[in-house]
Design an enzyme around this catalytic site. Structure first.
Site, PDB file in Angstrom:
ATOM      1  N   HIS A   1       0.835  -1.210   0.000  1.00 66.87           N
ATOM      2  CA  HIS A   1       0.000   0.000   0.000  1.00 66.87           C
ATOM      3  C   HIS A   1       0.871   1.262   0.000  1.00 66.87           C
ATOM      4  CE1 HIS A   1      -3.601   2.413   1.135  1.00 66.87           C
ATOM      5  NE2 HIS A   1      -2.694   3.173   1.714  1.00 66.87           N
ATOM      6  N   GLU A   2       1.816   1.332   0.934  1.00 68.37           N
ATOM      7  CA  GLU A   2       2.654   2.530   1.035  1.00 68.37           C
ATOM      8  C   GLU A   2       3.598   2.661  -0.153  1.00 68.37           C
ATOM      9  OE1 GLU A   2       1.862   4.753   3.017  1.00 68.37           O
ATOM     10  OE2 GLU A   2       0.483   3.516   4.200  1.00 68.37           O
TER      11      GLU A   2
ATOM     12  N   HIS B   1       1.925   4.684  -2.854  1.00 69.69           N
ATOM     13  CA  HIS B   1       2.058   6.132  -2.621  1.00 69.69           C
ATOM     14  C   HIS B   1       3.473   6.603  -2.971  1.00 69.69           C
ATOM     15  CE1 HIS B   1      -1.838   6.395  -0.820  1.00 69.69           C
ATOM     16  NE2 HIS B   1      -1.519   5.734   0.282  1.00 69.69           N
TER      17      HIS B   1
END
Length: 424
Positions: free
Chosen positions: A21-22, A25
């Site tokens: 997920h990170e 980003h």
């Protein structure tokens, strides 16, 4: 040893889901030219940290998620003010370090009072050095040093707010997107490992409870139930449960198959306080043969699993809103507990569970709740419609309040989970 393996598998699963997920980003922010100051897994005190290129990669104590901290997303904590005495170190003719404290201990530096400074656009600093004004260009990756910590400056074109709405939206949406991609891949891996289930062929003994008739008569997990009192069972689990319930304190004759052996077992169901009918202390499992899945079928079934799981997640949200209860919420403790139970069933089941959690994390983060990615995307959508951004201080306050509320909810849910574990 088994417990240690389960703990390691559980931790690795959470690490994978949050990291992916990170990374979404981080990757799309870097592609847009945004300076990513920190890539963190977890919150709270640092457990491990190392720096690669411009980003500090950290592992933190509280396993509640993670973040990719972009320059300009929040107010900068370290600033250089006019009238402040600093020391600068040059490489060639450019300033590469600006020291804000312990100036007397700095060597090979120029010390002076700041007359003017711009570390975002023009990139220069002007000092009053012993009554003489001297201006120096500042390198785009110069460091501010204070309290033993280096912080890289962020020119305007490397800050989050300087990018287009589309670039910022992609950097925000990429986190949930990577969770959706990971969920699809994990569902596909599960299908490859578990195969495509066919129609059930028989019933098997599942868990056997200690101190109950099934354990006392020697029934074992995996025993195939062929008949009870001369009645063939096949795959009719309801029939079997009813026959057991109606035979409280009456001896029954079970014919079972254990490997190549045919066995006849005498068993007498008995009552359990608070429950109706006879019980023998076993669960039953529908045995389903499987076949291998082809490549195309794997992709199709993965898509179906994504759709079905998404529908189930939104149904859960709806039920939670209609009838809210703290007991229906589970925090990290409860999730770790469930994950440990699933891990005992094997790597295939754990892979499927990881896919469900990854999909859930992606969907949850897109909800319009302050501090979550969905809320940030709404602010960007409003900016696109207005043609100008919302006041960053107001947006920051909304996200701060949202994060504080989520954190308090997480503490309350975790406390509830711990009480549940203590009370059994």
């Amino acid at each position: 040893m088994e417990m240690l393996q389960i703990i390691i598998m559980t931790v690795l699963m959470f690490f994978l889901i949050v990291t992916v997920h990170e990374w979404g980003h981080y990757y799309f922010a870097k592609r847009a030219g945004i300076l990513v100051r920190e890539f963190a897994i977890g919150f709270g005190p640092k457990l491990f940290s190392y720096k690669h290129n411009e980003t500090q990669f950290t592992l933190r104590m509280l396993p509640f998620g993670g973040y990719a901290r972009m320059a300009g997303e929040d107010p900068e904590l370290i600033e250089v003010q006019t009238g402040q005495t600093v020391a600068v170190r040059l490489t060639g003719d450019e300033v590469t370090k600006i020291y804000l404290d312990r100036l007397d201990t700095r060597k090979n530096v120029i010390r002076g009072e700041v007359v003017s400074v711009d570390l975002e656009q023009k990139l220069f600093i002007e000092l009053d050095v012993d009554g003489e004004k001297q201006a120096f260009p500042v390198h785009r990756q110069a460091m501010l040093t204070a309290k033993g910590k280096d912080t890289q400056i962020a020119p305007k074109d490397r800050q989050y707010g300087s990018k287009t709405v589309g670039q910022r939206a992609l950097a925000i949406f990429a986190g949930p997107l990577m969770n959706f991609v990971l969920a699809f891949v994990l569902f596909a891996l599960h299908i490859q490992m578990a195969g495509i289930p066919l129609d059930p062929t028989h019933l098997e003994i599942g868990e056997v409870s200690k101190g109950m008739p099934a354990a006392e008569t020697g029934l074992k997990r995996g025993d195939i139930i062929e008949s009870i009192n001369g009645v063939a069972i096949g795959t009719d689990g309801e029939k079997m449960i009813n026959m057991i319930s109606e035979s409280q304190d009456k001896q029954m004759t079970w014919k079972i198959r254990r490997g190549d052996q045919q066995l006849e077992v005498k068993i007498t169901p008995r009552a359990i306080e608070g429950q109706e009918g006879g019980k023998v202390g076993t669960s039953i499992v529908y045995y389903q043969p499987t076949r291998s899945a082809g490549f195309g079928e794997t992709l199709t079934k993965s898509g179906e699993a994504m759709a079905n799981t998404t529908q189930a997640i939104f149904l859960g949200f709806k039920q939670l809103i209609n009838k809210f209860s703290m007991d229906d919420l589970g925090g990290p403790v409860r999730t770790f507990e469930l994950t440990g139970q699933i891990a005992k069933q094997g790597i295939a089941q754990l892979t499927q569970w990881a896919a469900i959690l990854s999909l859930y994390l992606g969907i949850f983060n897109l909800l319009p709740i302050p501090a979550l990615d969905g809320s940030r995307l709404i602010f960007l959508g409003v900016e696109a419609l207005r043609g100008k951004p919302i006041d960053p201080n107001r947006e920051g306050m909304v996200h701060f309040i949202g994060f504080a509320m989520l954190f308090l909810l997480m503490i309350a849910v975790t406390y509830n989970d711990i009480l549940r574990l203590i009370s059994g």
